[in-house]
Each structure stands twice: as structure tokens, then as C-alpha cells.
Design a protein around this motif. Structure first.
Motif, PDB file in Angstrom:
ATOM      1  N   ALA A 152       0.840  -1.209   0.000  1.00 22.67           N
ATOM      2  CA  ALA A 152       0.000   0.000   0.000  1.00 22.67           C
ATOM      3  C   ALA A 152       0.872   1.255   0.000  1.00 22.67           C
ATOM      4  CB  ALA A 152      -0.948  -0.010   1.205  1.00 22.67           C
ATOM      5  N   MET A 153       1.950   1.222   0.783  1.00 20.31           N
ATOM      6  CA  MET A 153       2.854   2.371   0.810  1.00 20.31           C
ATOM      7  C   MET A 153       3.538   2.564  -0.546  1.00 20.31           C
ATOM      8  SD  MET A 153       4.615   2.097   4.559  1.00 20.31           S
ATOM      9  CE  MET A 153       5.420   3.684   4.469  1.00 20.31           C
ATOM     10  N   MET A 154       3.922   1.467  -1.173  1.00 18.69           N
ATOM     11  CA  MET A 154       4.546   1.553  -2.500  1.00 18.69           C
ATOM     12  C   MET A 154       3.574   2.205  -3.486  1.00 18.69           C
ATOM     13  SD  MET A 154       7.728   0.392  -2.654  1.00 18.69           S
ATOM     14  CE  MET A 154       7.969   0.110  -4.395  1.00 18.69           C
ATOM     15  N   GLN A 155       2.335   1.764  -3.466  1.00 15.19           N
ATOM     16  CA  GLN A 155       1.346   2.336  -4.385  1.00 15.19           C
ATOM     17  C   GLN A 155       1.115   3.813  -4.108  1.00 15.19           C
ATOM     18  OE1 GLN A 155      -2.034  -0.327  -3.886  1.00 15.19           O
ATOM     19  NE2 GLN A 155      -1.600  -1.250  -5.883  1.00 15.19           N
ATOM     20  N   GLN A 156       1.047   4.169  -2.838  1.00 20.19           N
ATOM     21  CA  GLN A 156       0.822   5.554  -2.454  1.00 20.19           C
ATOM     22  C   GLN A 156       1.994   6.445  -2.856  1.00 20.19           C
ATOM     23  OE1 GLN A 156       0.701   6.172   1.769  1.00 20.19           O
ATOM     24  NE2 GLN A 156       0.404   8.367   1.587  1.00 20.19           N
ATOM     25  N   GLY A 157       3.206   5.975  -2.619  1.00 18.40           N
ATOM     26  CA  GLY A 157       4.381   6.807  -2.848  1.00 18.40           C
ATOM     27  C   GLY A 157       4.900   6.820  -4.268  1.00 18.40           C
ATOM     28  N   ASP A 158       4.603   5.779  -5.038  1.00 18.61           N
ATOM     29  CA  ASP A 158       5.137   5.632  -6.389  1.00 18.61           C
ATOM     30  C   ASP A 158       4.354   6.514  -7.358  1.00 18.61           C
ATOM     31  OD1 ASP A 158       6.394   4.781  -8.679  1.00 18.61           O
ATOM     32  OD2 ASP A 158       5.381   2.834  -8.737  1.00 18.61           O
ATOM     33  N   THR A 159       4.683   7.797  -7.371  1.00 16.34           N
ATOM     34  CA  THR A 159       3.905   8.756  -8.163  1.00 16.34           C
ATOM     35  C   THR A 159       4.115   8.622  -9.669  1.00 16.34           C
ATOM     36  OG1 THR A 159       5.623  10.435  -7.858  1.00 16.34           O
ATOM     37  CG2 THR A 159       3.777  10.447  -6.291  1.00 16.34           C
ATOM     38  N   ASN A 160       5.246   8.036 -10.092  1.00 17.94           N
ATOM     39  CA  ASN A 160       5.459   7.867 -11.533  1.00 17.94           C
ATOM     40  C   ASN A 160       5.111   6.456 -12.008  1.00 17.94           C
ATOM     41  OD1 ASN A 160       7.602   6.378 -10.596  1.00 17.94           O
ATOM     42  ND2 ASN A 160       9.180   7.538 -11.687  1.00 17.94           N
ATOM     43  N   ASN A 161       4.586   5.632 -11.096  1.00 22.44           N
ATOM     44  CA  ASN A 161       4.093   4.290 -11.408  1.00 22.44           C
ATOM     45  C   ASN A 161       5.111   3.383 -12.086  1.00 22.44           C
ATOM     46  OD1 ASN A 161       1.461   4.796 -10.363  1.00 22.44           O
ATOM     47  ND2 ASN A 161       1.041   5.995 -12.205  1.00 22.44           N
ATOM     48  N   ASP A 162       6.374   3.451 -11.633  1.00 21.25           N
ATOM     49  CA  ASP A 162       7.389   2.563 -12.196  1.00 21.25           C
ATOM     50  C   ASP A 162       7.626   1.332 -11.322  1.00 21.25           C
ATOM     51  OD1 ASP A 162       8.784   3.672 -10.081  1.00 21.25           O
ATOM     52  OD2 ASP A 162      10.504   4.314 -11.287  1.00 21.25           O
ATOM     53  N   GLY A 163       6.847   1.199 -10.241  1.00 20.85           N
ATOM     54  CA  GLY A 163       6.984   0.053  -9.353  1.00 20.85           C
ATOM     55  C   GLY A 163       8.108   0.192  -8.335  1.00 20.85           C
ATOM     56  N   LEU A 164       8.767   1.343  -8.328  1.00 13.44           N
ATOM     57  CA  LEU A 164       9.869   1.611  -7.414  1.00 13.44           C
ATOM     58  C   LEU A 164       9.660   2.960  -6.745  1.00 13.44           C
ATOM     59  CD1 LEU A 164      12.746   0.656  -9.882  1.00 13.44           C
ATOM     60  CD2 LEU A 164      11.941  -0.751  -7.967  1.00 13.44           C
TER      61      LEU A 164
END
Length: 158
Positions: A59-71
Motif C-alpha cells: 500500500a505504501m509503494m502504491q501511495q508513494g510511487d507517483t510515476n508508477n514505475d513500481g519503485l
């Protein structure tokens, strides 16, 4: 400077907390590419004393990954973790000072140089206050902060 005096210790603590996040990110960025994956994020959280489930980490990854590169990049990680931290007036002063340092061509920032530039900008921050600001961001205790780290930390808190 009355404007900063009473809250400067809180603001230097905020800078120190941001430095802790930068250091944790770098420690878990295994390949030093400036990005972390979900497993590395889980390691960071654990090192900072949080016991996050795999679902929480995703969930944190999805929230923080603003450019949607999975990182998560360093900037995305800091944005996600510093959004409730504030520097108040000191943040704007340090941002202005950074512009002067950047033009100067220096690689690192010392308390003396910060004091000099703040004075040139008309900001009456004492040398002792400048020493506290630098110390709060000085990861290796050499009395200086790299301009890259200075900019990264200050920008994450503006």
C-alpha cells in the motif's frame, strides 16, 4: 532572530529526522540506483522500528510511487515520509540560501558559509544557530553537508 529563535530546535530536529530517512534509504538501496523496491522498503521500515505487513508495504509503494514505475525514488520516499514535517520560516531561508550556495560553486556547506550567506541575504541567524542547522544534517560529523544532501533534505520539507 526572534522569528526563528524559539522554534529553531524543533526545526533542526526536523532536519535531523529527514537526514535519518535519507540515510535509511541509502542503506537499503542495495544497487545504489536511487530507487528501492517493496522488499527494500520493508527493510527500511523495520530498521526505523516499524513492523509493517507485506500488505502495508504494498500500500505504501502504491501511495508513494507517483510515476508508477513500481519503485520508490529517494524523492518519492522523502515526499511520502515528510509530508507532515515542516520547517516553517527556516525552510524558506534555507531554500534562498541554497540558491546562493549553488551559484557560488561550492561542493559542501559549512556553518560559517551558511552564516555568511544568511547575513548577505539579510537573515540574522547567529553562527551558533547555523552550526545547529548544519549539525542536524551532517551525516558523517565532518562539519559540512554536501550541497546535494542539503538540497534534497530542505526540498523534501518545503
Amino acid at each position: 532572530m526572534a522569528l526563528l529563535g524559539s522554534s529553531l530546535s524543533a526545526e533542526t530536529e526536523t532536519l535531523s529526522n529527514a537526514l535519518t530517512l535519507v540515510e535509511a534509504f541509502r542503506a537499503f538501496d542495495a544497487d545504489n540506483d536511487g530507487k528501492i523496491n517493496a522488499a527494500e522498503l520493508g527493510g527500511i521500515l523495520c530498521s526505523l522500528g516499524y513492523n509493517a505487513s507485506d500488505q502495508d508495504v504494498r500500500a505504501m509503494m502504491q501511495q508513494g510511487d507517483t510515476n508508477n514505475d513500481g519503485l520508490l525514488s529517494m524523492e518519492e520516499f522523502l515526499d511520502m515520509n515528510t509530508k507532515d514535517m515542516e520547517l516553517g520560516d527556516l525552510g524558506q531561508f534555507l531554500s534562498s540560501a541554497f540558491q546562493a550556495f549553488h551559484v557560488d560553486g561550492n561542493e559542501a556547506l559549512t556553518a560559517t558559509k551558511l552564516h555568511e550567506v544568511m547575513g548577505n541575504l539579510g537573515i540574522g541567524l547567529s553562527l551558533e544557530d547555523c552550526q545547529a542547522v548544519i549539525a542536524s544534517m551532517d551525516a558523517d560529523a565532518d562539519g559540512a553537508v554536501s550541497l546535494d544532501d542539503f538540497q534534497l533534505i530542505v526540498n523534501s520539507l518545503l
